[in-house]
Scaffold this active site. Structure first.
Site, PDB file in Angstrom:
ATOM      1  N   HIS A   1       0.860  -1.187   0.000  1.00  0.00           N
ATOM      2  CA  HIS A   1       0.000   0.000   0.000  1.00  0.00           C
ATOM      3  C   HIS A   1       0.898   1.239   0.000  1.00  0.00           C
ATOM      4  O   HIS A   1       0.654   2.177  -0.747  1.00  0.00           O
ATOM      5  CB  HIS A   1      -0.913  -0.020   1.225  1.00  0.00           C
ATOM      6  CG  HIS A   1      -1.900   1.093   1.253  1.00  0.00           C
ATOM      7  ND1 HIS A   1      -2.996   1.139   0.425  1.00  0.00           N
ATOM      8  CD2 HIS A   1      -1.958   2.224   2.016  1.00  0.00           C
ATOM      9  CE1 HIS A   1      -3.689   2.233   0.659  1.00  0.00           C
ATOM     10  NE2 HIS A   1      -3.090   2.915   1.627  1.00  0.00           N
TER      11      HIS A   1
ATOM     12  N   HIS B   1      -1.195   8.960  -4.478  1.00  0.00           N
ATOM     13  CA  HIS B   1      -2.286   8.142  -3.951  1.00  0.00           C
ATOM     14  C   HIS B   1      -3.543   8.445  -4.758  1.00  0.00           C
ATOM     15  O   HIS B   1      -4.085   9.543  -4.686  1.00  0.00           O
ATOM     16  CB  HIS B   1      -2.499   8.477  -2.473  1.00  0.00           C
ATOM     17  CG  HIS B   1      -3.377   7.509  -1.747  1.00  0.00           C
ATOM     18  ND1 HIS B   1      -4.512   6.960  -2.295  1.00  0.00           N
ATOM     19  CD2 HIS B   1      -3.289   6.992  -0.483  1.00  0.00           C
ATOM     20  CE1 HIS B   1      -5.089   6.150  -1.424  1.00  0.00           C
ATOM     21  NE2 HIS B   1      -4.356   6.156  -0.306  1.00  0.00           N
TER      22      HIS B   1
ATOM     23  N   SER C   1     -26.013 -24.268 -65.779  1.00  0.00           N
ATOM     24  CA  SER C   1     -25.515 -25.552 -66.258  1.00  0.00           C
ATOM     25  C   SER C   1     -25.173 -26.448 -65.061  1.00  0.00           C
ATOM     26  O   SER C   1     -26.041 -26.721 -64.233  1.00  0.00           O
ATOM     27  CB  SER C   1     -24.306 -25.323 -67.167  1.00  0.00           C
ATOM     28  OG  SER C   1     -23.854 -26.545 -67.723  1.00  0.00           O
TER      29      SER C   1
END
Length: 665
Positions: free
Chosen positions: A310, A350, A645
């Site tokens: 963190h 942050h 054909s």
């Protein structure tokens, strides 16, 4: 070893300070770039910041900012300019990131056979507070609420992208984005979803602005985040968005998705009340969430060689986090300083609810590149952290990521209020090499406007130039099936990446075609099947060699014909001097010459003409029938079939008037 609970990250998108995409983000991370902008007084005045605030000595004139946060492609999402203007920029940016992430994963939701869920969060809506709180909110309550309230973030994404899995807003402050990933993984494991978008966004308004630092809070007086350092004095809050696309690993492998990393385990908990205060962190709870994630992943932390912390850079928060991490690891190992640690906050600040997404995407990119980026602004350890007696050391230089185990990492995110999240990542499994071929490939671009077509062409050229490892077959496939279909189209046929790149660089190449669909309703498809005349020995030779469906139909016709003619029709179409199992392109140039020697040599007598007709007609029928079945296998289903054909017999057979056996007879 993989297990049934492993989740693959197959797509990513981000908008972070200094980086508008994941490529720029990695360039900044690996280059040790600090993307915190310091403003001049003039810039702040232009942004509308009061002069009294600018002159305040406690006002820090810096912030991590996004480039052009107000720009938004409203038309792409079917929004009017006024609707876009009143919408929270956080809603706008995460909506765009969600679209980009799905494209990065190679999926068009309209063609994905499964449910796609959304787990997302956003920060406080400062745009609404600054611009609409009094005026528009009073006049148009419901429209303004939908465009601005957190409750409608994920459901807006689901609505605009037509996603039909769970659509849930997640709000746990700074840990929001990692909690969203955790919930997304749980949704996949329970088969509630088959694919998940998970992430968060934070946008501050006014964007160009600083903050007051009076020395009593968590913000830095000099706008530098010094995670784990003795001089750590606070964090810097900024704007950013990050979102990932998740899928069960077993499904991702089966579907041959590009896997960027594996989520081995996740965990979430809360501190409860056993701490100093509501905003204070807890060593025990943080340690517990790491232990739980390790247990879910069934991973020994000795095999983890990097941990994205963190790392907010606060003098108290960092030591508590390191104590918790050490306590968790000490349940398994007594080894010291074997795991590098870092914090993306030293690069971009942050990012509030998007902080965990920044750390997650950083770590995924590090795993992909097998490099550990430097954690910035670190010289000496915080005196409250004893790194020598911990499993960790701060990585301060770009380092090769090596390990005796698969590369593994932990990611920590804590939220103000006590909700903690931890994720265990592992490098992607070795992918199978996609087969390459020199055969022509169809490259398709499909967008909503003429200007977008130009920019999309430019981006594709840049991508092919910057990624020499890209397989041309894979690129062509993703452009065809992994993108939504829009009205403005550009396409070309190319043999490989290099040829495609050269075509894209040419402004007026006659091999590149562009156009606009005026009517998006389904246009009728008609098969036109000719008669005898243009047939030749070796027709469809490459298809027979390389395309299973075509080859199977030719073989099927040949087996049926054996009861009616005295030769294998394949030997008429592909004479024995063609090596069926070893394609030789050099022989393809003589196919029509071989017609002369093989078929037309009988042209002088009626009997010989009969022989030519006897073999040419079933041969032509076989090729026309096999080619039509190939188109139908590829999804090109005719609304009508016209034959001349011999082509009449093929038409009758394809439409069900005649069986294949009767038509060949």
């Amino acid at each position: 070893m993989n297990n049934n609970f492993d989740i693959a990250i197959i797509g990513m998108s981000c908008r972070f300070p200094g980086a508008k995409n994941i490529s720029e983000f990695w360039k900044n991370l690996s280059g040790g770039v600090e993307s915190i902008k310091h403003f001049t007084d003039e810039e702040l005045m232009i942004a509308g910041i009061a002069e009294s605030l600018i002159s305040n000595p406690k006002y820090v004139k810096a912030s991590p900012v996004l480039k052009d946060p107000g720009l938004f492609d409203a038309r792409f999402f079917g929004l009017t300019p006024n609707e876009a203007r009143t919408m929270d920029p956080q809603h706008r940016i995460l909506l765009e990131c969600s679209q980009e992430a799905l494209e990065h994963a190679g999926y068009d939701p309209e063609r994905f056979d499964g449910k796609i869920g959304v787990y997302a969060g956003s920060a406080m809506n400062t745009y609404f507070i600054n611009d609409f709180l009094r005026s528009r909110f009073i006049d148009e309550y419901i429209p303004t609420l939908i465009a601005n309230d957190k409750d409608f973030l994920s459901t807006l994404i689901s609505y605009k992208l037509n996603l039909k899995g769970p659509s849930i807003n997640v709000q746990t402050a700074c840990s929001t984005s990692l909690v969203a990933v955790h919930l997304g993984c749980q949704s996949l494991i329970s088969y509630e979803s088959d694919m998940v978008l998970a992430g968060a966004v934070s946008v501050k308004v006014p964007h160009i602005s600083g903050y007051i630092c009076d020395g009593g809070g968590v913000v830095s007086p000099d706008a530098h985040v010094r995670a784990f350092d003795a001089q750590a004095n606070g964090t810097v809050f900024g704007s950013g968005a990050g979102i990932v696309v998740l899928k069960r690993l077993s499904d991702a492998i089966k579907d041959n998705d590009t896997i960027h990393a594996i989520i081995k385990g996740t965990a979430v908990n809360n501190d409860g009340s056993q701490k100093a205060g509501f905003t204070a962190p807890s060593v025990n709870s943080q340690a517990d969430v790491v232990i739980e994630a390790l247990s879910v992943a069934d991973i020994n932390p000795e095999t983890i060689s990097y941990l994205e912390a963190h790392g907010s850079g606060t003098p108290i928060g960092d030591p508590i986090e390191l104590s918790a991490l050490t306590k968790a690891f000490r349940n398994y190992t007594k080894r010291n300083k074997f795991c590098a640690i870092g914090s993306v906050k030293t690069n971009v600040g942050h990012l509030d609810v998007a902080a965990g997404a920044a750390g997650l995407i950083k770590t995924v990119l590090a795993l992909k590149n097998k490099k550990i980026p430097p954690s910035l602004n670190y010289s000496n350890p915080n005196p409250e952290i004893d790194f020598n007696s911990s499993p960790f050391y701060v990585n301060t230089k770009l380092a090769d990521w090596k390990s005796n185990y698969p590369l593994r990492a932990g990611i920590m995110s804590t939220g103000m209020g006590g909700t903690n999240a931890h994720i265990i990542l592992e490098e992607a499994p070795q992918s199978k090499e996609s087969g390459t071929s020199s055969k022509p490939k169809l490259f398709v671009l499909s967008v909503k406007s003429e200007s977008a077509l130009k920019s999309s062409t430019k981006r594709l050229a840049e991508f092919l130039s910057d990624h020499p490892e890209v397989n041309g077959d894979d690129c062509a496939h993703t452009l065809q099936v992994g993108r939504k279909l829009f009205n403005h189209r550009r396409f070309f046929v190319s043999t490989d990446r290099f040829d495609a790149l050269e075509l894209l660089k040419q402004e007026n190449s006659k091999r590149v075609f562009s156009g606009t669909l005026k009517n998006t309703s389904k246009r009728p498809i008609v098969f036109l099947l000719p008669g005898i005349g243009d047939h030749y020995v070796g027709m469809g030779y490459d298809l027979y060699q390389d395309v299973k469906v075509f080859r199977e139909e030719v073989d099927r016709c040949s087996e049926i014909l054996k009861s009616h003619i005295d030769v294998d029709i394949r030997e008429i179409i592909y004479p024995s001097d063609f090596k069926r199992n070893e394609p030789d392109s050099s022989k393809g140039i003589n196919l029509k010459k071989m017609l002369s020697s093989r078929v037309n040599k009988f042209a002088d007598t009626n009997t010989q003409r009969l022989n030519q007709t006897l073999y040419a007609q079933p041969a032509l029928f076989t090729i026309e029938y096999a080619l039509a079945k190939l188109w139908m296998h590829l999804g090109i289903i005719p609304d009508a079939i016209v034959g001349h054909s011999m082509g009449e017999y093929v038409s009758a057979c394809l439409s069900g008037v005649l069986s294949l056996e009767d038509a060949l007879k």
